[in-house]
Structures are given as C-alpha cells and as structure tokens.
Write a protein that holds these residues in place. Structure first.
Motif, PDB file in Angstrom:
ATOM      1  N   UNK A 139      13.536 -20.581  12.061  1.00  0.00           N
ATOM      2  CA  UNK A 139      14.121 -19.437  12.412  1.00  0.00           C
ATOM      3  C   UNK A 139      13.433 -18.936  13.780  1.00  0.00           C
ATOM      4  N   UNK A 140      14.137 -18.152  14.445  1.00  0.00           N
ATOM      5  CA  UNK A 140      13.714 -17.322  15.625  1.00  0.00           C
ATOM      6  C   UNK A 140      13.584 -16.002  15.500  1.00  0.00           C
ATOM      7  N   UNK A 189      11.022  -6.164  13.774  1.00  0.00           N
ATOM      8  CA  UNK A 189      11.954  -6.105  12.645  1.00  0.00           C
ATOM      9  C   UNK A 189      12.610  -7.520  12.474  1.00  0.00           C
ATOM     10  N   UNK A 190      12.895  -8.350  13.348  1.00  0.00           N
ATOM     11  CA  UNK A 190      13.363  -9.685  13.250  1.00  0.00           C
ATOM     12  C   UNK A 190      12.297 -10.682  12.629  1.00  0.00           C
ATOM     13  N   UNK A 200      17.228 -20.140   6.900  1.00  0.00           N
ATOM     14  CA  UNK A 200      18.038 -19.545   8.377  1.00  0.00           C
ATOM     15  C   UNK A 200      19.396 -18.856   7.831  1.00  0.00           C
ATOM     16  N   UNK A 201      20.164 -19.137   6.886  1.00  0.00           N
ATOM     17  CA  UNK A 201      21.231 -18.537   6.581  1.00  0.00           C
ATOM     18  C   UNK A 201      20.914 -17.070   5.882  1.00  0.00           C
ATOM     19  N   UNK A 247      20.637 -11.155   6.816  1.00  0.00           N
ATOM     20  CA  UNK A 247      19.835  -9.816   6.920  1.00  0.00           C
ATOM     21  C   UNK A 247      19.825  -9.175   8.493  1.00  0.00           C
ATOM     22  N   UNK A 248      19.631 -10.178   9.266  1.00  0.00           N
ATOM     23  CA  UNK A 248      19.782  -9.591  10.608  1.00  0.00           C
ATOM     24  C   UNK A 248      21.079  -9.065  11.059  1.00  0.00           C
ATOM     25  N   UNK A 249      22.148  -9.668  10.715  1.00  0.00           N
ATOM     26  CA  UNK A 249      23.361  -9.122  11.004  1.00  0.00           C
ATOM     27  C   UNK A 249      23.723  -7.877  10.203  1.00  0.00           C
ATOM     28  N   UNK A 250      23.101  -7.700   8.861  1.00  0.00           N
ATOM     29  CA  UNK A 250      23.320  -6.325   8.294  1.00  0.00           C
ATOM     30  C   UNK A 250      22.595  -5.235   8.879  1.00  0.00           C
ATOM     31  N   UNK A 251      21.484  -5.554   9.133  1.00  0.00           N
ATOM     32  CA  UNK A 251      20.697  -4.525   9.888  1.00  0.00           C
ATOM     33  C   UNK A 251      21.056  -4.147  11.475  1.00  0.00           C
TER      34      UNK A 251
END
Length: 373
Positions: A260-261, A282-283, A298-299, A304-308
C-alpha cells in the motif's frame, strides 16, 4: 528471516499513523526509515485541526503533539490580482516544525508497541503470500510511506508525476513578518502562475517561510529564491532547502495486493495549497487499518480512501484547473472576504477534505461578473 504482520517504510506522519492504526488491531509492526529521529523535513509545518482529529482517533493526544507551539487561529490570503482576505478559521491550526512533530508522532507509535529501526530500504518484492524487504524482513502487508521519492512506489512500477502535476518548493526559517502575530500568510502571484509564498508563525518570533511553483513552469532554485523575496520583501530566511511535491492531480491508481502507498508516496498533496500532512495521517491510518485483509488489503484500502477522499480529490482537481485562471482566484478571494462561510469552504478545500460547494461557486461567479466592484 524476520516476520512481521506489518512493515512500514517511512517514519513520518503517514508511516507513524499507519503503525498506530495497525497496532490498534493487534498487528506486530516494524517501522523502517533511513534517518534517525528527530530529523528535519522540508515542509510548511502547518498542521490543520482535521489532521489532529485523525491522530486523536488513533489514541494520540493533540495537545502533546503541539505542546510549545501556540494555536494559529487566523489566515490571510492574497490573490494574484491583489485582493486580500484575512479571517479567523473555523478552528485554529498549528505550526509545529517537522523535526519536532515527526519525532513526537513516531514516539507515540513506539509507545503503542511498534518497533522502529534505522534502515535504508532498497528492494521490495511482493508475492501472493507476503512482501520481502531487502531479502531479510518478511511482512504480511507493507505500507510505503517513504515520501515523494518513494522506493516502494518505484518497486510497484509506478513512475514519477508529470511536470505539470509536480511542484517544487523552497523553505527556510526567518523572523515573522511585521504585525503577523498568529496569522498564516499566503501570497499568490501571476508571475510564473500558479505559484505562491507563505509565512507560518511558530509563536517564538520566527516563521516558516517558503515559495513554490509547478515544475512545468521551469522552476529552478534561483527562481524559487527570487519568488520568495519578491512576494515577501525583506524576509531573511536561514536554512533554505528545496523539495518536490507530487500533487494529487497525478495520483496513480492504487494497486491491489499487499503493498500500500500512503502520503506523498501516493501523490497525496493538495494541488491548491501543497498541504500534505492531513492527507498523510488520514491515508496512513486507513492503510494501517487495512492490514487484516492480507492479500485483499490493497483493495480494502483503496475503497476506504475513495469513500473518505474521493469527492474531495475530484473537487481539488477541478478547482486546481480553474485556479489557473488568475481572475477566478481574485473573484474567489473577494467572495471569501465578504462571507465567512465561503472563506471556511475555501480553507476546507485547501487544508482538509472540503468540497466545491454551491454557495462558494455561486459567490465566486457573482464576484467574477461584478469585477472589482
């Protein structure tokens, strides 16, 4: 070979947040960084209250992180055409040198049970069952939080941002501006637009000062120094250092799998302001929380990042394109000067996770039609 549930590469805010989040769900966590802490990190040092909210959710005391550095409740912004707005923000920000902030955050992660080791990571190899680091450490999930020049990002085959999605900034420390008090100052310019200078007070008579612009504009060290002195005349900075900012407009599609990045390594830098600490913590927190999914981490993290942040990042992408029209920036600043709610919207868009609101768009359009009246 050593085995860990989570290995975090990079001990800055994104890495420490990832370690804290992973420890909260019981992971054995190893943090690797090429430097010992405390260490300086080129940055504007501004910390939005929303970033402290994220860290508080991970069990970190915001007062301990910012101890010794008074709140900064006011922000002043000058547009390319000379319009100025200066107002109190909805909540005070903080300005804490990264040498101090990062060391305190890493210490919080270590106090929570993460192990730290100084190590320069050179090779990352992922397979279906885990990730191997430099042939000696095995991780169930690896979080790359190693900054703009991320080794982990390169190991995933993800290249650097294009020049028009990459900024270069220079930063030093100088006496605060006359009468600056507890105000963060941002000054934009039409020359080599989009570009701006800043002065963020530390509360001890000094300020973090700097200037940045897009690499595609031909940015050089000499041009950055000239821009800083042109927009903040009389400033006498010490310790000037430059750094690259991979803007979120060049953010790669985050990969599936166990690597993950987070933070700058994921090109999570606000294209309007260059702000990255809120995105970093946050990330990092979302990446650290995704580790139990293993091969699906990763998925889970990407979703989660897309939702936030998905809606916010779309808004900043649109706003960054529109902001390249200086007249529009002038209109937005004038609108913010007459309406506290518009000002708050603009600040949230540039420093946290705000959106382009109907109120702000409409107010800006009205000011654009009216011109300077």
């Amino acid at each position: 070979m050593e085995r860990w549930d989570v290995v975090v590469v990079g001990g800055g805010p994104a890495g420490s947040a990832a370690a804290l989040a992973a420890r909260r769900s019981g992971a054995a966590v190893l943090v690797l960084d090429r430097a010992d802490f405390p260490r300086d990190k080129v940055c504007g040092d501004g910390v939005a209250p929303e970033a402290l909210d994220v860290l508080a959710g991970l069990g970190v005391d915001p007062a301990a992180l910012t101890s010794g550095y008074p709140p900064v409740p006011r922000l002043s912004l000058r547009s390319p055409g000379g319009a100025v707005v200066g107002r109190d923000t909805h909540r005070p920000s903080s300005v804490v040198p990264r040498e101090v902030l990062d060391a305190r955050l890493l210490e919080a992660a270590r106090a929570a049970g993460a192990e730290f080791r100084r190590s320069t990571v050179r090779a990352v190899v992922a397979d279906a069952d885990g990730v191997t680091v430099d042939g000696t450490v095995r991780a169930g999930v690896l979080v790359g939080a190693d900054g703009a020049e991320s080794v982990v990002r390169r190991a995933l085959g993800l290249g650097a941002n294009r020049p028009d999605r990459l900024a270069l900034a220079i930063r030093g420390y100088a006496p605060a501006l006359p009468g600056q008090g507890t105000t963060q100052v941002l000054v934009t310019t039409e020359q080599r637009w989009p570009a701006y200078a800043w002065s963020f007070p530390l509360g001890d008579g000094r300020a973090n000062v700097g200037y940045g612009e897009l690499v595609s504009g031909g940015a050089t060290r000499a041009a950055l120094v000239e821009g800083l002195h042109r927009l903040l005349p009389g400033v006498a900075p010490e310790g000037l250092r430059a750094h690259r900012l991979p803007l979120s407009t060049g953010r790669p599609r985050l990969p599936d799998g166990r690597v993950l990045l987070a933070g700058d390594a994921a090109s999570l830098v606000n294209p309007l302001t260059g702000e990255g600490i809120f995105y970093a913590v946050l990330s990092g927190a979302l990446a650290g929380a995704a580790w139990p999914a293993g091969a699906d981490a990763g998925q889970r993290y990407r979703e989660a990042l897309r939702r936030r942040l998905g809606g916010h990042l779309r808004a900043t992408r649109i706003a960054s394109e529109l902001s390249r029209w200086p007249r529009l920036m002038d209109a937005a600043v004038r609108a913010a000067d007459v309406d506290q709610r518009v000002f708050d919207d603009v600040v949230a868009l540039g420093l946290a996770e705000g959106r382009l609101t109907v109120r702000t768009v409409a107010a800006t359009a009205r000011r654009l039609v009216r011109g300077r009246d």
